[in-house]
Design an enzyme around this catalytic site. Structure first.
Site, PDB file in Angstrom:
ATOM      1  N   ASP A   1      77.004  46.392  95.033  1.00  0.00           N
ATOM      2  CA  ASP A   1      77.949  46.316  93.904  1.00  0.00           C
ATOM      3  C   ASP A   1      78.751  47.599  93.741  1.00  0.00           C
ATOM      4  O   ASP A   1      79.476  47.770  92.756  1.00  0.00           O
ATOM      5  CB  ASP A   1      77.237  45.959  92.601  1.00  0.00           C
ATOM      6  CG  ASP A   1      76.305  47.049  92.091  1.00  0.00           C
ATOM      7  OD1 ASP A   1      75.826  47.859  92.909  1.00  0.00           O
ATOM      8  OD2 ASP A   1      76.037  47.082  90.876  1.00  0.00           O
TER       9      ASP A   1
ATOM     10  N   SER B   1      72.738  44.464  92.867  1.00  0.00           N
ATOM     11  CA  SER B   1      72.944  45.803  93.405  1.00  0.00           C
ATOM     12  C   SER B   1      72.549  45.907  94.878  1.00  0.00           C
ATOM     13  O   SER B   1      73.132  45.256  95.726  1.00  0.00           O
ATOM     14  CB  SER B   1      72.174  46.804  92.534  1.00  0.00           C
ATOM     15  OG  SER B   1      72.467  48.123  92.875  1.00  0.00           O
TER      16      SER B   1
ATOM     17  N   ASP C   1      78.218  50.688  92.981  1.00  0.00           N
ATOM     18  CA  ASP C   1      78.048  51.681  91.921  1.00  0.00           C
ATOM     19  C   ASP C   1      77.260  52.891  92.394  1.00  0.00           C
ATOM     20  O   ASP C   1      76.997  53.802  91.620  1.00  0.00           O
ATOM     21  CB  ASP C   1      77.407  51.064  90.671  1.00  0.00           C
ATOM     22  CG  ASP C   1      75.979  50.589  90.893  1.00  0.00           C
ATOM     23  OD1 ASP C   1      75.518  50.555  92.054  1.00  0.00           O
ATOM     24  OD2 ASP C   1      75.323  50.221  89.900  1.00  0.00           O
TER      25      ASP C   1
ATOM     26  N   ASP D   1      76.640  50.542  98.074  1.00  0.00           N
ATOM     27  CA  ASP D   1      75.680  49.444  98.013  1.00  0.00           C
ATOM     28  C   ASP D   1      76.405  48.157  97.644  1.00  0.00           C
ATOM     29  O   ASP D   1      77.638  48.126  97.559  1.00  0.00           O
ATOM     30  CB  ASP D   1      74.546  49.759  97.034  1.00  0.00           C
ATOM     31  CG  ASP D   1      75.014  49.845  95.596  1.00  0.00           C
ATOM     32  OD1 ASP D   1      76.207  50.093  95.372  1.00  0.00           O
ATOM     33  OD2 ASP D   1      74.186  49.667  94.682  1.00  0.00           O
TER      34      ASP D   1
END
Length: 450
Positions: free
Chosen positions: A246, A102, A248, A244
Site C-alpha cells: 500500500d 499492507s 506507506d 510495500d
C-alpha cells in the site's frame, strides 16, 4: 465475536474469514456512516484500495453500507494509503477508507480509516464503531430515502496525488540524470510511483508493476529489498526504492546495493533537518522497535529520540503532541509532518532524493551515519494472546537475557496488532550471542504461549 475489531493499523485478517467477511464490511460501512453523519448536509467518504483480489468484495460491501447510511462515496480504485489521507483532506471529505493489508500476502486484507484531517482514527472512535458493528441487534438510524448516499468514481485521483507529491520536492531541483530502480510490490503504487520520478526527470527501471490480484508483495517490495539491491548493481543505478503493497513504507539501497532501513533513513533526514534548524527540539519520534544506535546517534548530536508503541499511528500521535516534524518506524513508515499526516513511502523517497541532489553526493556517502546494533526479530505463532505477566516461564527467560546483556542491549516482547504472532526482539553488541538469546526466548514462548 471478540469485542474489539481494530488492531494497531485497522481491521485485518484473511479474506472470507472473520473479521474480514462481506457481512462485517457491510456493517462497518453502516456503522461508520452512522457515526460520521452529523447534521443535514451531504457527507463524503473517499475509498481506495490496493491490488488484492478481495478488494472488490470489501469495496462493494463498504460502499453499500456507507450509502445506505447517508454518505456519498467517492471511489478511486487502487491507490497508496497515504494518497487516501491526502485526498480526504483535499476533498474536505468526512472520512477516508483504505482497503489493504499492507505488506501481508494477497489472501489477507484489511480496512482502516482516516478522519477529515487525514489522521488515523483514535482508539476511542474505533471502539464506538466496533460496538455498532458487533451489536447483536444494531439499531441503524437510516436516513430518509432522499438522503441515501450516491457512489461516484474519481477518474483523475492519480493525477491529483502525483502533483501533490511533486510539490513536496524542491522546485529548484530536478532528477535529471538520476537512475532509479523502483519496486512497487505489485501493489497500490504501480499506477502512480513511476510517473512521479519520471516527470521530475529520472530514468526509472520498474519492478513489481504487473499486479494480478494474487501477486502483491510476492517476493518483491520492501520485504524483499535484495531484489532492488541486485538490480541497482547490475544497472549501475543511483538508488533503489522498494515500497510495500500500500506504499506507506519505504526501504532503499544505495548505489552499491547496501540496504538501508527506516532507522538509517531517519538518521540521515534528522541530521539534515537539524543542520537546517528545522527539527523542533531536535526531537525524532520512533517506536520501541527502532535500533539503539538511532537513540545514541540523536544523543551524540544534541538531540533526542522519543519512543512510542509500535504502529505509525502512535508515532503520529506523539509527533502531534510534541510538535515534532519527523518520525517513523524501522520497518520504513516515515512521517514528514510538514507535508503529510501519515507514513508515505513515495514522499519519503523524494525527501531523500532532495538531500542527495542538494548535497551533490551519492547515497553511500550520505548514509554512513548509523551502524545498527545486531538485532534479531523472530515471530512465534500463537493461538491466543496470553498476557505476558501470566506466563512466568517466559518472563524468566526474558529476565535471564536482560541480566546477561547488562544494559548493553535490549529485549522486547510484544504481540502483533495485526497477526496472531508474538514478536521477540533482542538487540546487543554481538550478533552470534543475540541469535542465541533470541532462540532461548523463542523456545520459552513456543512452549508456554501456544
Amino acid at each position: 465475536m471478540k469485542q474489539r475489531l481494530f488492531g494497531t493499523d485497522g481491521l485485518r485478517g484473511q479474506g472470507n474469514i472473520f473479521p474480514m467477511t462481506p457481512e462485517i464490511a457491510l456493517r462497518l460501512g453502516l456503522a461508520a456512516g452512522q457515526y460520521f453523519r452529523n447534521g443535514s448536509g451531504r457527507h463524503r467518504v473517499v475509498i481506495g484500495k490496493d491490488t488484492r483480489l478481495s478488494g472488490y468484495v470489501f469495496e462493494t460491501a463498504l460502499t453499500s453500507g456507507l450509502c445506505a447510511n447517508g454518505m456519498d462515496v467517492f471511489l478511486v480504485g487502487p491507490m497508496p494509503t497515504p494518497a487516501i489521507s491526502f485526498l480526504t483532506r483535499n476533498m474536505r471529505a468526512d472520512l477516508g477508507v483504505v482497503i489493504s493489508a499492507s505488506h501481508n500476502p494477497f489472501m489477507d486484507n484489511g480496512i482502516k480509516f482516516f478522519n477529515h484531517d487525514g489522521f488515523k482514527l483514535a482508539d476511542e472512535v474505533e471502539d464506538e464503531i466496533s460496538k455498532l458493528v458487533l451489536a447483536e441487534d444494531p439499531q441503524w438510524k437510516y436516513p430518509e430515502p432522499e438522503r441515501i448516499g450516491r457512489a461516484h468514481r474519481i477518474e483523475d485521483a492519480r493525477g491529483r496525488y502525483i502533483v501533490y507529491l511533486k510539490n513536496s520536492f524542491s522546485p529548484r531541483l530536478t532528477l535529471d540524470g538520476v537512475k532509479i530502480v523502483l519496486d512497487c510490490a505489485n501493489g497500490a503504487a504501480y499506477g502512480v510511483a513511476p510517473y512521479v520520478f519520471e516527470e521530475l526527470g529520472a530514468k526509472v527501471i520498474k519492478v513489481g508493476m504487473k499486479p494480478d490480484g494474487l501477486n502483491i508483495n510476492e517476493k518483491c517490495g520492501s520485504l524483499y529489498p535484495e531484489v532492488i539491491s541486485n538490480i541497482v548493481q547490475d544497472e549501475n543505478a543511483d538508488i533503489g526504492i522498494a515500497l510495500d503493497g500500500d506504499a506507506d513504507r519505504l526501504i532503499v539501497c544505495d548505489e552499491n546495493g547496501r540496504i538501508l532501513d527506516g532507522d538509517q533513513i531517519m538518521a540521515l533526514c534528522a541530521q539534515e533537518l537539524m543542520e537546517e534548524g528545522r527539527l523542533p527540539k531536535n526531537m525524532l519520534v520512533a517506536t520501541v522497535m527502532s535500533n539503539m544506535a538511532l537513540e545514541l546517534f540523536m544523543k551524540s548530536r544534541g538531540g533526542s529520540l522519543l519512543r512510542t508503541k509500535v504502529g505509525d499511528r502512535y508515532v503520529v500521535e506523539a509527533m502531534r503532541r510534541e510538535g515534532a516534524v519527523l518520525g517513523g518506524e524501522q520497518s520504513g513508515h516515515l512521517i514528514f509532518m510538514e507535508h503529510s499526516t501519515t507514513g508515505d513511502g513515495l514522499l519519503a523517497a523524494l525527501q531523500l532524493l532532495r538531500i542527495m541532489r542538494e548535497k551533490e553526493r551519492p547515497l553511500s556517502e550520505l548514509a554512513g551515519l548509523l551502524e545498527p546494533f545486531p538485532q534479531v526479530l523472530s515471530n512465534v505463532h500463537v493461538e491466543r494472546k496470553v498476557p505476558f505477566e501470566q506466563a512466568p516461564e517466559v518472563q524468566a527467560a526474558v529476565s535471564k537475557v536482560e541480566k546477561a546483556l547488562a544494559g548493553k542491549g535490549r529485549v522486547l516482547l510484544r504481540y502483533s496488532g495485526t497477526e496472531a504472532v508474538c514478536r521477540v526482539m533482542v538487540e546487543g553488541p554481538d550478533a552470534d550471542v543475540v541469535e542465541c538469546y533470541t532462540a532461548d526466548i523463542v523456545e520459552a514462548c513456543e512452549k508456554y504461549l501456544r
